[in-house]
Design an enzyme around this catalytic site. Structure first.
Site, short mmCIF file in Angstrom:
data_model
loop_
_atom_site.label_atom_id
_atom_site.label_comp_id
_atom_site.label_asym_id
_atom_site.label_seq_id
_atom_site.Cartn_x
_atom_site.Cartn_y
_atom_site.Cartn_z
N ARG A 111 66.02 -34.22 -30.66
CA ARG A 111 65.57 -32.86 -30.38
C ARG A 111 64.05 -32.81 -30.30
O ARG A 111 63.36 -33.59 -30.96
CB ARG A 111 66.03 -31.93 -31.51
N ASP A 134 60.96 -29.61 -30.45
CA ASP A 134 60.79 -28.21 -30.79
C ASP A 134 60.29 -27.39 -29.61
O ASP A 134 59.86 -27.94 -28.58
CB ASP A 134 59.79 -28.07 -31.94
N ARG A 165 53.68 -33.91 -36.08
CA ARG A 165 52.70 -32.83 -36.13
C ARG A 165 52.04 -32.70 -37.50
O ARG A 165 50.85 -32.38 -37.61
CB ARG A 165 53.37 -31.51 -35.72
#
Length: 251
Positions: free
Chosen positions: A53, A55, A202
């Site tokens: 996945r 974001d 991140r």
């Protein structure tokens, strides 16, 4: 049924991430709609399985997925068919028939992520969706030194956001680099690992930027790792600067 592997790029700006979510525009749903249109809308619908996945706002240069189709097509035919149905913010770069033991997620051995940070004094309107912005001076050598403490197998509990569904926070990072792109006035981070946790890249970037701007000591990474406490890493860099560069299925 015939299994197909697709390699594709997307601009994540106007997607609510990769994974299907009710009433939201996602990459997975957009691909699934196209695949099922080619298959003439079977019931049940054909799922599209991604390598992982991303974001909302995160981009991909070479994301990978697979699906099974009751029709035999060449890779070029599949590529053309999908691209004719997909919006302009997704591009199928390659499509190929594969054996049924290929799995986009479970066959992947490592992934490479890139993170771009613009160092301009003000936000560039033409880069705001494709880089993070950090206007403070940074020492790239300090960040490169600190990044090496992330390399290896570690428990990355301090670097995972709440909401993670991972059974284990142990991951291995094989490469971590920080380089200055003087031509574009950017700093570029790259990480290669066997997998990444929710928001891990991140959070790592945000911590390294704090080190580069001397808000943290250069040797702070081992302490934060050992703490196994998300609050010790503090910040999360914006989604806009993150790119899934490629997924490696080699040994």
């Amino acid at each position: 049924m015939y299994r197909y592997k697709i390699t594709f790029a997307y601009d994540g700006t106007n997607f609510s991430g990769f994974q299907i979510q009710p009433h939201k525009r996602t990459v997975e749903q957009t691909l699934k709609d196209a695949v099922n249109k080619i298959a003439k809308h079977p019931d049940p619908a054909i799922p599209v399985i991604g390598s992982g996945r991303t974001d909302a706002g995160v981009h991909a240069l070479n994301q990978v997925a697979h699906f099974d189709l009751p029709y035999k097509l060449t890779g070029l035919q599949m590529q053309r068919a999908l691209n004719s149905l997909l919006p302009l913010d997704i591009l199928i770069k390659k499509a190929e028939p594969v054996s049924h033991d290929f799995h986009a997620r479970f066959s992947a051995h490592r992934k490479r992520y890139r993170y771009r940070v613009d160092l301009g004094e003000f936000v560039n309107p033409f880069k705001r969706n494709y880089t993070a912005h950090f206007k403070y001076p940074v020492d790239v050598q300090l960040m490169q030194q600190a990044a090496q403490d992330l390399v290896g197998e570690h428990d990355f509990t301090s670097f995972v956001a709440s909401g993670s569904q991972a059974h284990s926070n142990i991951r291995t990072i094989y490469e971590a680099t920080v380089k200055r792109d003087s031509a574009n006035n950017e700093v570029v981070f790259e990480f290669v690992g066997n997998g990444f946790l929710y928001n891990q890249v991140r959070i790592m970037v945000a911590l390294l930027l704090e080190i580069g701007s001397k808000q943290r000591p250069v040797d702070d990474v081992p302490r934060v790792l050992a703490a196994k406490d998300r609050n010790q890493a503090r910040m999360t860099a914006p989604a806009s600067g993150l790119y899934l560069v490629d997924v490696d299925y080699g040994e």
